[in-house]
Design an enzyme around this catalytic site. Structure first.
Site, mmCIF file in Angstrom:
data_model
loop_
_atom_site.group_PDB
_atom_site.id
_atom_site.type_symbol
_atom_site.label_atom_id
_atom_site.label_comp_id
_atom_site.label_asym_id
_atom_site.label_seq_id
_atom_site.Cartn_x
_atom_site.Cartn_y
_atom_site.Cartn_z
ATOM 1 N N ASP A 14 0.851 -1.189 0.000
ATOM 2 C CA ASP A 14 0.000 0.000 0.000
ATOM 3 C C ASP A 14 0.886 1.236 0.000
ATOM 4 O O ASP A 14 1.784 1.355 0.826
ATOM 5 C CB ASP A 14 -0.880 0.029 1.254
ATOM 6 C CG ASP A 14 -2.020 -0.979 1.147
ATOM 7 O OD1 ASP A 14 -2.134 -1.634 0.088
ATOM 8 O OD2 ASP A 14 -2.780 -1.120 2.113
ATOM 9 N N ASP A 133 -13.875 -6.866 -5.145
ATOM 10 C CA ASP A 133 -14.045 -7.083 -3.709
ATOM 11 C C ASP A 133 -15.355 -7.833 -3.518
ATOM 12 O O ASP A 133 -16.427 -7.327 -3.856
ATOM 13 C CB ASP A 133 -14.082 -5.746 -2.961
ATOM 14 C CG ASP A 133 -12.717 -5.056 -2.977
ATOM 15 O OD1 ASP A 133 -11.698 -5.772 -3.085
ATOM 16 O OD2 ASP A 133 -12.670 -3.819 -2.889
#
Lengths: 255, 209
Positions: A14, A133
């Site tokens: 990230d 997702d």
């Protein structure tokens, strides 16, 4: 099938405003927030690919990501994907021209699926990863697609969406199980298998990796082509090297 | 100096980064007059065969590349760039290639000889099997390299194939004849093995002068 095509292990980083966040714990690194240094570390560890997820909230942060991509591309000799904040063909051009091998689209593709056609038409399917997702929904008896970082449920079911994405030109599916993410109790094998058998392109399992055995399950039972993990690698609970040597012993072909 | 042929369809940046890491000088150009002066050329390529040939034709690079190769100066095609070296492709309807090597480019069927289905594109790390001698493979062991492609070369002349990979069919991975070479995978994305293969090409280019 006769093939020595390996199962891929993909660490995910990230990046926020140009810096790797989530406190990666590497004492050996001079700067644990430096994406280039971390990328080189994972390359040396035997990672097959890397995924960078840009979680910058600001416009400046997104601009910085382009510099990060260029620096990573200059030093890294393995493929990498960049996701986060890619909403248009222009965004894709910026990231791919800076040297990324693939871009991953999530919310933007759900909101405007033609974006997949545009990206695949311009750069080829191999550059376009669709990130999904997924969360199980009892009322419909299948997995539902979520957007906006998992905050917003949509009307789409995961299998149908995955198939549509591939028809539109997606070259790969990055499938995250929201039910398993962060639990470290294993990948969602049922979900992974369902999607992998429904589409003709490679599927990356994501969410839930806690140990090396989980990867074996994702590949053998989940029929995943690749598996992605973040914290277990960053926090050194295991290493890419360890996972691969375990998989080798279990008869999974890895590099 | 290595010339990288820019016809609008390659990941030129990754290839040039790899050359930088190997410490060689390179330039990118779409101008035959400039490319003519290169000691060796690299023809990269990502995208569709038909579009690539149309662009090469339009920029008068087709003839130039053919003449350059026939002069005996080294040429390396990478990924689509390798496929372009062959006679023709069925991608988006038949189209003619550079015809420097014998064979044609066809799509993976998605079903192997036992009727089992497999994923297309062929994406990921696959093991090279050396099948013939090649300067590109000098001093190297068979190892894994990174592939991304949906089409592959089919040829009756197995002598042009120096390394292959197994993916439903025998996929030509390193090819070559005379001073014309090709790699179906991405050496610039194939870790240490890819860099070693590129380095061998660069050494061969230096040796030709």
């Amino acid at each position: 099938m006769d093939s020595m095509l390996t199962k891929r292990i993909i660490p995910c980083l990230d990046v926020k405003e140009g810096r790797v966040v989530k406190g990666v714990q590497f004492v050996s690194l001079r700067d644990a927030g430096d994406p280039v240094e971390l990328a080189a570390f994972y390359d040396k560890e035997g990672a097959d690919e890397l995924v960078f997820l840009d979680i910058s909230a600001s416009h400046e942060g997104r601009q910085t990501m382009v510099d990060v991509v260029m620096a990573v591309a200059a030093s890294l000799a393995i493929p990498f994907t960049v996701g986060g904040g890619i909403h248009s063909l222009e965004d894709m051009k910026r990231i791919l021209r800076a040297g990324a091998d693939k871009v991953s689209l999530n919310t933007a593709a759900v909101l405007r699926p033609e974006l997949i056609n545009e990206g695949a038409g311009y750069f080829g399917s191999q550059c376009i990863v669709i990130a999904i997702d997924a969360k199980y929904d009892e009322t419909i008896g299948t997995w539902r697609v979520y957007t906006h970082g998992g905050r917003k449920p949509t009307e789409r079911d995961v299998i149908t969406w995955a198939k549509e994405a591939v028809e539109r030109g997606a070259g790969e599916i990055l499938l995250t199980s929201m039910d398993c993410d962060g639990e470290k109790s294993g990948f969602n094998v049922d979900l992974t298998k369902a999607v992998s058998e429904a589409v003709t392109v490679p599927v990356i399992a994501s969410g839930g990796a806690g140990n090396a055995m989980h990867f074996e399950d994702a590949f053998k039972e989940g029929k995943a082509d690749a598996a992605l993990a973040a914290s277990i690698f960053h926090y050194k609970e295991t290493s890419v090297k360890e996972v691969k040597s375990f998989l080798k012993q279990q008869g999974v072909v890895v590099r | 100096m290595i010339g990288i042929i820019d016809y609008g369809m390659g990941n030129l940046f990754s290839v040039s980064c790899a050359l930088d890491r190997l410490g060689v000088e390179w330039f990118i150009s779409d101008d035959p007059e400039k490319l003519q002066n290169a000691k060796g050329l690299i023809l990269p390529g990502v995208g569709s065969f038909k579009d690539a040939m149309a662009l090469l034709d339009r920029q008068e690079l087709t003839r130039f590349i053919q003449d350059y190769a026939k002069s005996g100066k080294p040429l390396l095609g990478i990924c689509l760039g390798m496929q372009l070296l062959f006679e023709e492709s069925e991608e988006n309807g038949p189209s003619k290639g550079l015809a420097l090597l014998p064979g044609r480019v066809v799509r993976f069927s998605g079903t192997d000889r036992n009727g089992e289905s497999y994923k297309v594109p062929h994406m990921g790390w696959n093991r090279l099997k050396f099948t013939n001698r090649s300067e590109l493979q000098n001093g190297l062991e068979q190892d894994y390299v990174y592939f991304v492609h949906s089409f592959y070369v089919e040829t009756d002349d197995k002598t042009v194939i120096t390394a292959s990979a197994e993916y439903g069919v025998e996929v030509p991975a390193v090819v070559g004849r005379g001073s014309v070479y090709g790699m179906q995978f991405h050496p610039e994305k194939s870790g240490g093995m890819g860099m070693a293969l590129l380095e061998n090409y660069l050494e061969l280019v230096e040796g030709k002068v």
